[in-house]
Design a protein around this motif. Sequence first.
Motif, PDB file in Angstrom:
ATOM      1  N   VAL A 177      23.409 -28.389  -0.161  1.00  0.00           N
ATOM      2  CA  VAL A 177      24.615 -28.862  -0.837  1.00  0.00           C
ATOM      3  C   VAL A 177      24.794 -28.135  -2.155  1.00  0.00           C
ATOM      4  N   GLU A 178      23.680 -27.971  -2.868  1.00  0.00           N
ATOM      5  CA  GLU A 178      23.756 -27.333  -4.177  1.00  0.00           C
ATOM      6  C   GLU A 178      22.431 -26.650  -4.455  1.00  0.00           C
ATOM      7  N   SER A 179      22.456 -25.514  -5.093  1.00  0.00           N
ATOM      8  CA  SER A 179      21.231 -24.820  -5.466  1.00  0.00           C
ATOM      9  C   SER A 179      21.429 -24.197  -6.832  1.00  0.00           C
ATOM     10  N   GLY A 180      20.330 -23.842  -7.458  1.00  0.00           N
ATOM     11  CA  GLY A 180      20.396 -23.226  -8.769  1.00  0.00           C
ATOM     12  C   GLY A 180      19.125 -23.517  -9.537  1.00  0.00           C
ATOM     13  N   VAL A 181      19.149 -23.185 -10.817  1.00  0.00           N
ATOM     14  CA  VAL A 181      18.023 -23.462 -11.698  1.00  0.00           C
ATOM     15  C   VAL A 181      17.952 -24.971 -11.885  1.00  0.00           C
ATOM     16  N   ALA A 182      16.725 -25.521 -11.820  1.00  0.00           N
ATOM     17  CA  ALA A 182      16.541 -26.976 -11.878  1.00  0.00           C
ATOM     18  C   ALA A 182      17.241 -27.605 -13.078  1.00  0.00           C
ATOM     19  N   THR A 230      25.500 -34.408  -5.085  1.00  0.00           N
ATOM     20  CA  THR A 230      24.378 -34.257  -6.019  1.00  0.00           C
ATOM     21  C   THR A 230      24.514 -35.245  -7.165  1.00  0.00           C
ATOM     22  N   ARG A 231      25.741 -35.425  -7.684  1.00  0.00           N
ATOM     23  CA  ARG A 231      25.961 -36.379  -8.778  1.00  0.00           C
ATOM     24  C   ARG A 231      25.625 -37.797  -8.333  1.00  0.00           C
ATOM     25  N   LYS A 232      26.042 -38.173  -7.113  1.00  0.00           N
ATOM     26  CA  LYS A 232      25.729 -39.512  -6.595  1.00  0.00           C
ATOM     27  C   LYS A 232      24.229 -39.686  -6.401  1.00  0.00           C
ATOM     28  N   LEU A 233      23.585 -38.661  -5.865  1.00  0.00           N
ATOM     29  CA  LEU A 233      22.154 -38.722  -5.626  1.00  0.00           C
ATOM     30  C   LEU A 233      21.389 -38.896  -6.945  1.00  0.00           C
ATOM     31  N   LEU A 234      21.732 -38.114  -7.939  1.00  0.00           N
ATOM     32  CA  LEU A 234      21.058 -38.225  -9.237  1.00  0.00           C
ATOM     33  C   LEU A 234      21.411 -39.534  -9.933  1.00  0.00           C
TER      34      LEU A 234
END
Length: 120
Positions: free
Chosen positions: A7-12, A24-28
């Motif tokens: 769904v999303e990738s990048g630097v942590a 990702t926003r909902k998950l976090l």
Amino acid sequence: MYEGKVVESGVAVDVFGHPREPYTRKLLGAVPRLDDARPRAELPPGEPVLKVRGLSKTFPLLKGGVFKRRVGSVYAVDGVDLDIRRGKTLASRGPAEPDRAARGVPVPGALPAVRRTRGR
């Protein structure tokens, strides 16, 4: 990942600090945070944070080689009541066994439901 797809990738730091995707926003947002300032329901002084009544946990006795059949049950606990108060810890210890998934207090919903055998 969602349904096997990235769904999303990048630097942590970027993904956790500034997520771009709604998933990702909902998950976090679902992760409990220590700095969460939302009001919490307060229990009256002395009230337990967890009450358990009639706790029972059995393990099957199996017999046979390839075609195992249940021949009875072993009661680990039967009819136990307990209250756990704020700031207290409950630990249970049993003999070492290979089935480590069965360790811990079997609070309803934490382990599968168990039916009593006949005569008990």
